[in-house]
Motif scaffolding. Structure first.
Motif, PDB file in Angstrom:
ATOM      1  N   ILE A  38      -1.282  12.645  -2.532  1.00  0.00           N
ATOM      2  CA  ILE A  38      -0.600  13.533  -3.491  1.00  0.00           C
ATOM      3  C   ILE A  38       0.839  13.067  -3.707  1.00  0.00           C
ATOM      4  O   ILE A  38       1.323  12.983  -4.844  1.00  0.00           O
ATOM      5  N   ASN A  39       1.517  12.728  -2.625  1.00  0.00           N
ATOM      6  CA  ASN A  39       2.915  12.276  -2.737  1.00  0.00           C
ATOM      7  C   ASN A  39       3.024  10.948  -3.474  1.00  0.00           C
ATOM      8  O   ASN A  39       3.935  10.746  -4.288  1.00  0.00           O
ATOM      9  N   ILE A  40       2.072  10.029  -3.198  1.00  0.00           N
ATOM     10  CA  ILE A  40       2.093   8.731  -3.889  1.00  0.00           C
ATOM     11  C   ILE A  40       1.866   8.933  -5.384  1.00  0.00           C
ATOM     12  O   ILE A  40       2.576   8.365  -6.226  1.00  0.00           O
ATOM     13  N   ALA A  41       0.866   9.758  -5.734  1.00  0.00           N
ATOM     14  CA  ALA A  41       0.574  10.033  -7.144  1.00  0.00           C
ATOM     15  C   ALA A  41       1.766  10.694  -7.822  1.00  0.00           C
ATOM     16  O   ALA A  41       2.103  10.366  -8.974  1.00  0.00           O
ATOM     17  N   ASN A  42       2.411  11.607  -7.127  1.00  0.00           N
ATOM     18  CA  ASN A  42       3.579  12.298  -7.686  1.00  0.00           C
ATOM     19  C   ASN A  42       4.718  11.314  -7.959  1.00  0.00           C
ATOM     20  O   ASN A  42       5.365  11.369  -9.016  1.00  0.00           O
TER      21      ASN A  42
END
Length: 312
Positions: free
Chosen positions: A223-227
């Motif tokens: 989720i953090n990478i995609a964000n």
């Protein structure tokens, strides 16, 4: 004016990429409807089947006619496409013709003798372009109706409103590119770079945000990478618009976009592999992962062309 051989090659290359994208849009719409709207499922399935038929004819004309750079880019098929289709077909019960993917895997690159002064092939490509324009226009109208109904709470679908708007913009973009080819318009590389980079940086940003929102809440790292990718490409989109207004040089945006797209392509490849192998918790269909990977690979090929400063 575009030469006949370039018209043939560029048209078929465009359809090999975008006709598959359109058929998958139809599939994603189809599986997102609820039981009440079974008529819309049928309509979306009809569009999917029509694009399958279009792709059959495009593939039949493409052997020895399209460039190696396109076939090797990962925008037509990836190492994951076949397995992603098989997994998605199994999960949904929708019959996805994997024979098209197998046929595309066997395509051979450009042999100039097949396209120079080949007036019969040129006529067939003109007909395919007209057919594609009619089909894309109809699909765009369908997407427009769906988006309006979703926004006015007359329709529920498991697809985000932004995703429907996203795939509508891609359909319109495809239509305009076919229209330019039919008019035999020559590509002006710098102008093309501005338009493509604004468009695809926005698309990459939205992909990242869709991935973020479809991951299971426990997948914190992904989720953090995609964000982070979403924020990066939103900034690149803004920079692309500044370049269009001559505020900053397009070469800097191209270079930054190239670096970011290389990284997001790697991320999407790993994510698609993880989805196929059931190692990622999400509500992402495996074919959606591969779909976004192919779009990143397509953009990556364009960026390399813009960086080099030559279409050929």
């Amino acid at each position: 004016m575009l030469s006949n051989s370039n018209f043939i090659r560029q048209s078929l290359e465009l359809h090999l990429f975008f006709a598959r994208i359109m058929k998958e849009h139809s599939f994603f719409l189809q599986i997102g409807f609820v039981q009440r709207d079974s008529n819309l499922m049928v309509k979306a399935d009809m569009f999917r089947a029509e694009f399958d038929r279009l792709l059959v004819d495009v593939i039949s004309l493409s052997n020895g006619v399209v460039s190696a750079s396109v076939l090797e880019s990962g925008e037509v098929v990836t190492p994951f496409t076949l397995k992603a289709e098989m997994a998605s077909s199994y999960l949904t019960g929708v019959n996805i013709p994997t024979s098209l993917t197998r046929a595309e895997q066997e395509l051979r690159p450009l042999d100039l003798s097949k396209v120079i002064d080949n007036h019969m092939l040129e006529e067939r490509v003109v007909m395919i372009n007209n057919r594609a324009m009619d089909l894309v226009k109809a699909l765009a109208e369908f997407k427009t109706m769906l988006l309006s109904n979703v926004l006015n709470c007359r329709l529920f679908t498991n697809n985000y409103p932004l995703l429907i708007d996203h795939i509508l913009r891609e359909a319109k973009f495809y239509y305009n590119l076919i229209q330019k080819l039919q008019n035999r318009e020559e590509v002006v590389l710098e102008r093309e770079a501005y338009v493509e980079e604004v468009f695809w940086n926005e698309i990459m940003a939205e992909h990242s945000k869709f991935i973020r929102g479809l991951l299971d809440p426990t997948e914190n790292d992904l989720i953090n990478i995609a964000n982070d990718f979403g924020n990066e490409f939103t900034e690149l989109e803004a920079q692309s618009k500044e370049a269009m207004d001559k505020t900053i040089p397009i070469s800097k945006v191209t270079n930054d976009s190239l670096k970011a797209t290389i990284e997001i392509s790697k991320f999407k490849a790993e994510a698609t592999k993880g989805l196929i192998e059931c190692k990622i918790k999400s509500i992402i269909m495996p074919l959606l992962g591969d779909h976004t990977l192919r779009e990143a690979n397509h953009y990556l090929r364009l960026l390399k062309i813009f960086e080099k400063g030559s279409m050929y």
